[in-house]
Write a protein that holds these residues in place. Structure first.
Motif, PDB file in Angstrom:
ATOM      1  N   SER A 186     -17.644  11.190  25.614  1.00  0.00           N
ATOM      2  CA  SER A 186     -17.781  11.900  26.884  1.00  0.00           C
ATOM      3  C   SER A 186     -16.412  12.388  27.353  1.00  0.00           C
ATOM      4  CB  SER A 186     -18.404  10.984  27.944  1.00  0.00           C
ATOM      5  OG  SER A 186     -17.579   9.873  28.183  1.00  0.00           O
ATOM      6  N   SER A 211     -21.788  13.851  22.777  1.00  0.00           N
ATOM      7  CA  SER A 211     -21.620  12.943  23.903  1.00  0.00           C
ATOM      8  C   SER A 211     -22.855  12.926  24.797  1.00  0.00           C
ATOM      9  CB  SER A 211     -20.408  13.382  24.724  1.00  0.00           C
ATOM     10  OG  SER A 211     -20.429  12.808  26.002  1.00  0.00           O
ATOM     11  N   ASN A 213     -22.661  12.803  28.071  1.00  0.00           N
ATOM     12  CA  ASN A 213     -22.408  13.500  29.337  1.00  0.00           C
ATOM     13  C   ASN A 213     -21.020  14.128  29.378  1.00  0.00           C
ATOM     14  OD1 ASN A 213     -20.471  11.468  30.746  1.00  0.00           O
ATOM     15  ND2 ASN A 213     -22.187  10.209  30.098  1.00  0.00           N
ATOM     16  N   GLY A 237     -25.464  16.331  25.661  1.00  0.00           N
ATOM     17  CA  GLY A 237     -25.345  15.490  26.840  1.00  0.00           C
ATOM     18  C   GLY A 237     -25.644  16.181  28.153  1.00  0.00           C
TER      19      GLY A 237
END
Length: 457
Positions: A186, A211, A213, A237
């Motif tokens: 992330s 990822s 987020n 994400g």
């Protein structure tokens, strides 16, 4: 004398092998370290035996080869470990960036052309590649991957490229061919292009954000530009658009696939100048476009989206919230009719914006029969060779609709309408227009359909 020469050659090979690994991470490093290992192994085994004696003894010969291989592997592994954990670049990239940008591999005022490379890191706040200071680099058939390593500041990651995978900085040019750029962390953007005269040309490649987020696949900032052909851009994400373009940046992408998989992850979060042609775009849990400002043109493309927004009134394929221009030609944008938001998603939502929309020979399919929902905005819509079915919901907005060789069926209340002789409108409710400008004097191209039409003027 021969022993001294051998020792000098082995030391030089070791030093050059380590330096080559730090600067280029090429096969040259492995060859130089192999040379060092071969000399050391040879000197060790010939202390008590000659080379012919070593070759004649099978067990000794096998031991010689295994020792050489083991020493080479150990030396190369130690060199890669040092590269991962030792950094010589501690200066800020520019005076305007309030954070140190560091990378495993730095290209500083350097021109180079590399092929079949693999670069990776798991370090925090560390990019895999940093190209800066008038460098021009070319990578072919290479892999750049961040398998771990968090960012200490996600805002700096999205603004300046901290902890990104491939970071191309001000006044530099990168050419990337047939390569993979992958992030698994992330706040780690796979491809980040920052600064004036920062240019990336990328072809036949894959950019992927794995990822959960806060990691868009491609981000541009501060007058940077990207030119891409035949790329695959995947973002999995939340809060992770496929493309996130900053103000005054330019992106041109053709013959490519763009896909996002999570909520708050439109295919494009746009504030720059973006041109897309022959694009296949999919947003599994969000919209096609969040247009904050700037310009976006879409041509010869097919887009499929869920239409999900932040609330029942916000679901749409396109949302415009700033001064902007949108052009769609020879394309189709579809709300997924098997999705949860098909029956509640508008095609466009425009809020507090001044925008020009040009639609030509395109198909726009939505499930809730709303073409446009506008609030506190000024909107000019030009339809050319279009067949639009859907209502315009006007909430305190100035909307001008200009039809050229087009047909429109829906609610047109409170709009200014221009019709050429080859266009028609079909009413679906009693309608009051602010103005009507019809090139067909008898108004026979207005199909009342049993409803009443009034003009304010």
């Amino acid at each position: 004398m021969k022993n001294k020469i051998a020792i000098i050659i082995s030391i030089i090979s070791l030093i050059l092998g380590i330096v080559s690994c730090f600067l280029f991470n090429t096969i040259i490093s492995l060859l130089l370290l192999s040379c060092f290992s071969a000399i050391i192994t040879y000197k060790f085994y010939t202390k008590n035996s000659t080379l012919p004696e070593i070759v004649e003894n099978n067990l000794t010969a096998i031991s010689f080869v295994l020792t050489f291989i083991l020493l080479t592997v150990v030396m190369f592994s130690l060199t890669m470990f040092l590269k991962e954990n030792v950094h010589f670049n501690t200066k800020k990239t520019t005076d305007n960036i309030p954070v140190e940008l560091v990378a495993i591999s730095n290209y500083d005022d350097l021109n180079t052309d590399l092929s079949f490379q693999t670069f990776t890191t798991k370090r925090n706040d560390t990019s895999v590649i940093l190209v800066k200071n008038n460098s021009e680099v070319t990578f072919r058939n290479s892999t750049f991957e961040k398998k771990g390593g968090t960012s200490s500041n996600c805002e700096y990651s999205s603004t300046f490229g901290l902890n990104s995978v491939y970071l191309n900085n001000t006044s530099t040019t990168s050419h990337i061919y047939a390569s993979n750029i992958i992030s698994e962390e992330s706040c780690s953007i796979p491809l980040f292009v920052y600064g004036e005269n920062s240019i990336v040309e990328i072809n036949d490649s894959k950019i992927e954000s794995k990822s959960s987020n806060n990691s868009s696949a491609i981000t541009t900032r501060e007058k940077a530009s990207i030119k891409a052909n035949n790329i695959t851009v995947l973002s999995k994400g939340k809060n992770s658009p496929a493309l996130n373009t900053g103000e005054d940046t330019k992106i041109n992408i053709v013959n490519s696939l763009l896909e996002t998989s999570s909520h708050n992850s439109p295919i494009i979060d746009n504030s720059g100048i973006t041109s897309l042609k022959n694009i296949t775009g999919t947003s599994n849990q969000d919209r096609f476009l969040l247009l904050k400002k700037g310009e976006l043109s879409l041509e010869e493309s097919t887009i499929l989206v869920s239409g999900r927004g932040d609330s029942l009134e916000d679901h749409s394929a396109i949302k415009i919230i700033g001064d902007s221009k949108l052009s769609i030609k020879d394309s189709s944008i579809n709300i997924n009719n098997n999705g949860l938001y098909y029956n509640v998603s508008s095609m466009m939502i425009i809020e507090k914006a001044s925008t020009e929309i040009n639609l030509e020979n395109s198909i726009l399919n939505t499930g809730n029969n709303t073409f446009l929902k506008a609030t506190d905005s000024k909107i000019n819509i030009n339809l050319t060779k279009e067949n639009i079915v859907g209502d315009i919901i006007n909430n305190n907005s100035d909307i001008t609709l200009n039809l050229i060789n087009s047909n429109y069926k829906g609610n047109l209340n409170n709009t200014i309408l221009y019709l050429d002789e080859n266009s028609t409108i079909t009413l679906t409710k009693n309608t009051t227009l602010k103005e009507l400008h019809n090139k067909k004097q008898d108004n026979s191209n207005i199909i009342l359909n049993g409803y009443e039409l009034k003009i304010e003027q």
